[in-house]
Scaffold this active site. Structure first.
Site, PDB file in Angstrom:
ATOM      1  N   THR A  17      91.777  65.681  62.955  1.00 54.64           N
ATOM      2  CA  THR A  17      91.986  64.551  63.862  1.00 54.64           C
ATOM      3  C   THR A  17      90.895  64.467  64.911  1.00 54.64           C
ATOM      4  OG1 THR A  17      94.360  64.529  63.518  1.00 54.64           O
ATOM      5  CG2 THR A  17      93.613  63.647  65.603  1.00 54.64           C
ATOM      6  N   SER A  63      93.140  68.707  57.242  1.00 57.16           N
ATOM      7  CA  SER A  63      93.396  70.138  56.971  1.00 57.16           C
ATOM      8  C   SER A  63      94.708  70.386  56.243  1.00 57.16           C
ATOM      9  CB  SER A  63      93.314  70.968  58.254  1.00 57.16           C
ATOM     10  OG  SER A  63      94.493  70.877  59.002  1.00 57.16           O
ATOM     11  N   THR A  96      94.495  70.210  63.134  1.00 59.18           N
ATOM     12  CA  THR A  96      95.522  71.079  63.737  1.00 59.18           C
ATOM     13  C   THR A  96      96.533  71.601  62.713  1.00 59.18           C
ATOM     14  OG1 THR A  96      96.946  69.171  64.210  1.00 59.18           O
ATOM     15  CG2 THR A  96      95.429  69.879  65.968  1.00 59.18           C
ATOM     16  N   ASP A  97      96.683  70.882  61.580  1.00 58.58           N
ATOM     17  CA  ASP A  97      97.837  71.167  60.722  1.00 58.58           C
ATOM     18  C   ASP A  97      97.819  72.552  60.077  1.00 58.58           C
ATOM     19  OD1 ASP A  97      99.124  68.861  61.352  1.00 58.58           O
ATOM     20  OD2 ASP A  97      98.393  67.726  59.637  1.00 58.58           O
TER      21      ASP A  97
END
Ligand code: SIN
Length: 324
Positions: A17, A63, A96-97
């Protein structure tokens, strides 16, 4: 201090992101991750202009689609740059995932002594108020800090150890938390303020062996995560074992159970896991609780995850199978 006295840092872009772009300015959710090149992200951080840094786009992914092949590519680029005397540290921009998994993987395999700082954003680069630029600036600070070593995650003004950090919120900019361990430090106006002092890590006896095994492998050993819940019936485990009978590549070599509370497992699922253990599958109990760990209990046939979350326990088992 002039630039020649300031430590060189390398910023590796991998997508996420932080590099996301939305069609409408200000759209914080309807965007596509991994669109903006890492050199263009720097345009949003005027404070980095003139700083000694290099950038490299390793890949551009969302990700959620992370896999072993991409981890190996990143591992090679990080170790290449860390081996350069003139480089003080590396920053990795990442989605971030699965950030906590990548940071834990790199820490487990490389055991770097220089800082490797993973950073991210919860809002795309095109947001009205993107969080990426401040996170990138903070990560750059941390990557040049003499007391930081190994893999850490920097987000929303906090620094977390790769071993402890998890994404705990789906939307807020301060999406990361280290549970009972707490954040290592905060970053305030370019200064690191330690909460606990720098992290002390023990080195494995032969880190080169694991690195060599990772580099020669095409895939990690098959380790799956299953969750214990009301009405759990063990059918997921039975299906995994059946798939392995039909195709040996699909045979799970390990299973992590995201157990209830302090490692308890629904009796039907526990029976299925015991049967899998009897067939040589390594089974480990983690907890589905956001905080706390499974307390070690030698009377238990299924060992605990040594405080690791289910996704990190999966990696720990896979890496130990690879090294054995
Ligand atoms: C990703 O993980 O690549 C997308 C989501 C995010 O970075 O917040």
């Amino acid at each position: 201090m002039n630039n020649s006295n300031r430590p060189l840092r390398v910023i590796l872009g991998t997508g996420g992101t932080i590099a996301g772009r939305a069609a409408r300015a200000g759209d914080n959710v309807g965007y596509v991750a991994g669109q903006v090149r890492v050199e263009d992200l720097l345009a949003g951080v005027p404070a980095l202009q003139g700083c000694p840094l290099e950038v490299e786009q390793v890949y551009q992914v969302d990700s959620k689609d992370m896999h072993f092949g991409l981890w190996k590519r990143l591992l090679l680029r990080i170790s290449h740059h860390l081996a350069r005397d003139e480089v003080a540290g590396v920053v990795v921009t990442h989605g971030t995932d699965t950030l906590e998994e990548t940071a834990f993987f790199i820490q487990s395999v490389l055991r770097p002594s220089k800082p490797v700082v993973f950073t991210c954003a919860m809002r795309p680069a095109t947001a009205l108020v993107p969080d990426g630029p401040q996170n990138l600036l903070d990560a750059f600070t941390v990557a040049g800090h003499p007391e930081v070593s190994g893999c850490v995650v920097v987000c929303a003004g906090e620094m977390h150890a790769a071993e402890h950090v998890s994404k705990v919120h789906s939307y807020r900019v301060n999406a990361f938390d280290s549970g009972d361990a707490g954040a290592l430090a905060c970053i305030e106006e370019g200064e690191v303020r330690w909460f606990h002092g720098p992290i002390q890590r023990t080195l494995p006896s032969n880190p080169e062996h694991l690195l060599a095994r990772v580099l020669e492998a095409d895939a990690l050993p098959n380790v799956q995560v299953v969750t214990s819940h009301a009405d759990a019936d063990g059918s997921v485990v039975h299906a995994l074992m059946r798939a392995g009978e039909l195709d040996p590549v699909l045979r799970p070599r390990g299973i992590v159970v995201a157990a209830t509370g302090n490692g308890t497992v629904h009796r039907a699922l526990e029976q299925a896991l015991s049967d899998a253990m009897a067939q040589g599958v390594r089974v480990v109990r983690s907890t589905r609780c956001a905080r706390g760990r499974v307390i070690p209990d030698l009377a238990q046939s299924m060992p605990d995850s040594a405080g690791l979350s289910p996704v990190k326990a999966r990696l720990a088992i896979a890496l130990s199978l690879l090294a054995s």
